[in-house]
Design a protein around this motif. Structure first.
Motif, PDB file in Angstrom:
ATOM      1  N   UNK A 138       0.836  -1.212   0.000  1.00 26.40           N
ATOM      2  CA  UNK A 138       0.000   0.000   0.000  1.00 26.40           C
ATOM      3  C   UNK A 138       0.867   1.257   0.000  1.00 26.40           C
ATOM      4  N   UNK A 139       1.868   1.311   0.864  1.00 26.41           N
ATOM      5  CA  UNK A 139       2.707   2.508   0.978  1.00 26.41           C
ATOM      6  C   UNK A 139       3.393   2.810  -0.349  1.00 26.41           C
ATOM      7  N   UNK A 140       3.959   1.792  -0.996  1.00 32.83           N
ATOM      8  CA  UNK A 140       4.679   1.997  -2.258  1.00 32.83           C
ATOM      9  C   UNK A 140       3.730   2.536  -3.326  1.00 32.83           C
ATOM     10  N   UNK A 168       2.016  14.409   2.899  1.00 36.11           N
ATOM     11  CA  UNK A 168       1.521  13.039   2.758  1.00 36.11           C
ATOM     12  C   UNK A 168       2.643  12.102   2.311  1.00 36.11           C
ATOM     13  N   UNK A 169       3.466  12.556   1.374  1.00 41.32           N
ATOM     14  CA  UNK A 169       4.606  11.750   0.927  1.00 41.32           C
ATOM     15  C   UNK A 169       5.575  11.507   2.085  1.00 41.32           C
ATOM     16  N   UNK A 170       5.812  12.542   2.878  1.00 44.79           N
ATOM     17  CA  UNK A 170       6.717  12.402   4.020  1.00 44.79           C
ATOM     18  C   UNK A 170       6.143  11.400   5.034  1.00 44.79           C
ATOM     19  N   UNK A 171       4.841  11.484   5.272  1.00 46.85           N
ATOM     20  CA  UNK A 171       4.216  10.559   6.218  1.00 46.85           C
ATOM     21  C   UNK A 171       4.315   9.119   5.729  1.00 46.85           C
ATOM     22  N   UNK A 172       4.147   8.916   4.430  1.00 46.86           N
ATOM     23  CA  UNK A 172       4.293   7.571   3.882  1.00 46.86           C
ATOM     24  C   UNK A 172       5.713   7.063   4.050  1.00 46.86           C
ATOM     25  N   UNK A 173       6.686   7.937   3.882  1.00 45.39           N
ATOM     26  CA  UNK A 173       8.080   7.543   4.073  1.00 45.39           C
ATOM     27  C   UNK A 173       8.333   7.168   5.533  1.00 45.39           C
ATOM     28  N   UNK A 174       7.770   7.946   6.455  1.00 45.86           N
ATOM     29  CA  UNK A 174       7.915   7.621   7.877  1.00 45.86           C
ATOM     30  C   UNK A 174       7.271   6.267   8.176  1.00 45.86           C
ATOM     31  N   UNK A 175       6.089   6.023   7.608  1.00 42.53           N
ATOM     32  CA  UNK A 175       5.441   4.720   7.801  1.00 42.53           C
ATOM     33  C   UNK A 175       6.320   3.595   7.263  1.00 42.53           C
ATOM     34  N   UNK A 176       6.942   3.827   6.121  1.00 41.34           N
ATOM     35  CA  UNK A 176       7.811   2.812   5.525  1.00 41.34           C
ATOM     36  C   UNK A 176       9.012   2.529   6.422  1.00 41.34           C
ATOM     37  N   UNK A 177       9.624   3.583   6.964  1.00 44.46           N
ATOM     38  CA  UNK A 177      10.770   3.401   7.855  1.00 44.46           C
ATOM     39  C   UNK A 177      10.369   2.625   9.112  1.00 44.46           C
ATOM     40  N   UNK A 178       9.171   2.881   9.611  1.00 45.03           N
ATOM     41  CA  UNK A 178       8.719   2.135  10.778  1.00 45.03           C
ATOM     42  C   UNK A 178       8.487   0.659  10.437  1.00 45.03           C
ATOM     43  N   UNK A 188       3.371   1.818  20.326  1.00 45.24           N
ATOM     44  CA  UNK A 188       2.801   3.024  20.908  1.00 45.24           C
ATOM     45  C   UNK A 188       2.386   4.033  19.852  1.00 45.24           C
ATOM     46  N   UNK A 189       2.126   5.256  20.309  1.00 47.39           N
ATOM     47  CA  UNK A 189       1.603   6.298  19.436  1.00 47.39           C
ATOM     48  C   UNK A 189       2.673   7.000  18.612  1.00 47.39           C
ATOM     49  N   UNK A 190       2.212   8.049  17.913  1.00 46.10           N
ATOM     50  CA  UNK A 190       3.075   8.732  16.948  1.00 46.10           C
ATOM     51  C   UNK A 190       3.940   9.823  17.563  1.00 46.10           C
ATOM     52  N   UNK A 191       3.775  10.104  18.860  1.00 41.51           N
ATOM     53  CA  UNK A 191       4.438  11.263  19.442  1.00 41.51           C
ATOM     54  C   UNK A 191       5.792  10.937  20.075  1.00 41.51           C
ATOM     55  N   UNK A 192       6.338   9.763  19.783  1.00 40.06           N
ATOM     56  CA  UNK A 192       7.699   9.460  20.228  1.00 40.06           C
ATOM     57  C   UNK A 192       8.460   8.729  19.118  1.00 40.06           C
ATOM     58  N   UNK A 193       8.407   9.302  17.924  1.00 41.20           N
ATOM     59  CA  UNK A 193       9.043   8.687  16.766  1.00 41.20           C
ATOM     60  C   UNK A 193      10.528   8.471  16.984  1.00 41.20           C
ATOM     61  N   UNK A 194      11.176   9.401  17.692  1.00 40.05           N
ATOM     62  CA  UNK A 194      12.625   9.291  17.896  1.00 40.05           C
ATOM     63  C   UNK A 194      13.001   8.098  18.759  1.00 40.05           C
ATOM     64  N   UNK A 204      18.152  11.795   8.889  1.00 40.64           N
ATOM     65  CA  UNK A 204      17.791  11.892   7.480  1.00 40.64           C
ATOM     66  C   UNK A 204      16.446  12.595   7.314  1.00 40.64           C
ATOM     67  N   UNK A 205      15.463  12.242   8.145  1.00 39.68           N
ATOM     68  CA  UNK A 205      14.156  12.891   8.054  1.00 39.68           C
ATOM     69  C   UNK A 205      14.258  14.382   8.357  1.00 39.68           C
ATOM     70  N   UNK A 206      15.064  14.724   9.364  1.00 45.87           N
ATOM     71  CA  UNK A 206      15.227  16.139   9.725  1.00 45.87           C
ATOM     72  C   UNK A 206      15.903  16.928   8.623  1.00 45.87           C
ATOM     73  N   UNK A 207      16.774  16.256   7.843  1.00 42.80           N
ATOM     74  CA  UNK A 207      17.523  16.950   6.796  1.00 42.80           C
ATOM     75  C   UNK A 207      16.721  17.148   5.516  1.00 42.80           C
ATOM     76  N   UNK A 208      15.630  16.426   5.352  1.00 46.59           N
ATOM     77  CA  UNK A 208      14.813  16.597   4.149  1.00 46.59           C
ATOM     78  C   UNK A 208      14.166  17.978   4.133  1.00 46.59           C
ATOM     79  N   UNK A 209      13.943  18.563   2.959  1.00 44.10           N
ATOM     80  CA  UNK A 209      13.353  19.909   2.888  1.00 44.10           C
ATOM     81  C   UNK A 209      11.918  19.930   3.400  1.00 44.10           C
ATOM     82  N   UNK A 210      11.570  21.012   4.049  1.00 45.24           N
ATOM     83  CA  UNK A 210      10.196  21.265   4.488  1.00 45.24           C
ATOM     84  C   UNK A 210       9.722  22.523   3.755  1.00 45.24           C
ATOM     85  N   UNK A 211       9.060  22.349   2.614  1.00 46.73           N
ATOM     86  CA  UNK A 211       8.804  23.486   1.728  1.00 46.73           C
ATOM     87  C   UNK A 211       7.633  24.342   2.171  1.00 46.73           C
TER      88      UNK A 211
END
Length: 267
Positions: A138-140, A168-178, A188-194, A204-211
């Motif tokens: 689904x993510x791909x 949305x693309x960034x969220x899908x990438x985060x889901x993929x990494x998880x 657990x929940x989404x508020x402790x991703x680190x 890597x996620x922090x270094x991606x552009x936030x346009x």
């Protein structure tokens, strides 16, 4: 009110309630990984015929502790109750049948009230979490579909919508990494991703552009996301043995090349 005072008060308010077979602390407090920012997650175990009555009793118990300023009830197989008090304590309760509760493990819940020895009947722990082939598929496909819509929002100059689409693309990438890295049975929940992703992935996620809502920024951000996403996606697709959507990817590449020209998103 601190977390421990809340828990003690909740136990006192629920101990004698009819139909309640058990009350357990779940989430980070139940796992022993809580911090000062954690909410309080409870599980009440009862037969299905007692669920609605317990939801009303729970509201009364919370109102006796502090005024409830937010209340939400989600009905389904379980009843899930979300509450926020006037001093912003976040308190969630899932009302479950004994059969549903039996799918948990002793190291994920802390017994507060246990009339039937439910906790001892649980397995000590659950197997490590593995990537879901269905979720990876689904993510791909969803990532390819959304990035294929880029010419639409650019052509219409809907740059605010494109900011949302890029997220949305960034969220899908985060889901993929998880899916790739998280092995905890109950992450657990989404508020402790680190806590869930390795430091290098967080960097890597922090270094991606936030346009912002600007065409050049949006194109650059989506290129960066695509170039980061696809190597991970291919690696994980091979690991879980799903077919890569080659025709869809190739059609999307041609579509972007035809419509965006020199700005085509190359990965």
């Amino acid at each position: 009110m601190d977390q421990q005072t809340l828990i003690t008060t909740v136990i006192a308010g629920m101990r004698g309630q009819p139909g309640l077979q058990g009350l357990f602390l779940a989430g980070s407090l139940g796992r022993g990984t809580a911090d000062n920012w954690s909410d309080a997650d409870f599980i009440a175990v009862a037969g299905p015929h007692d669920h609605q009555a317990l939801s009303g009793l729970w509201r009364q118990a919370l109102e006796a502790i502090a005024p409830v300023v937010f209340w939400n009830q989600i009905d389904g197989g379980d009843i899930v109750l979300n509450a926020i008090t006037a001093d912003w304590l976040r308190i969630d309760l899932s009302i479950q049948s004994p059969e549903r509760f039996s799918m948990r493990a002793r190291d994920l819940v802390l017994p507060l009230i246990d009339r039937g020895g439910l906790h001892e009947g649980l397995p000590a722990t659950l197997p490590a979490r593995k990537p879901s082939p269905a979720k990876v598929r689904y993510i791909v496909n969803e990532f390819i579909r959304i990035i294929g819509l880029t010419p639409v929002v650019m052509g219409r100059q809907e740059y605010v919508s494109a900011v949302w689409g890029t997220q949305l693309l960034r969220n899908l990438f985060i889901d993929l990494l998880q899916e790739e890295h998280v092995t905890l049975p109950d992450p657990g929940g989404a508020l402790h991703l680190s806590r869930l992703l390795p430091p290098e992935q967080m960097a890597m996620l922090a270094a991606l552009p936030y346009p912002g809502p600007h065409r050049d920024q949006l194109i650059a951000a989506q290129i960066a996301l695509a170039r980061a996403f696809f190597p991970v996606a291919r690696r994980l697709a091979e690991r879980v043995q799903i077919d890569w959507p080659t025709p869809f990817e190739q059609a999307t590449r041609r579509h972007l090349d035809t419509t965006l020209g020199p700005d085509a998103i190359i990965w």
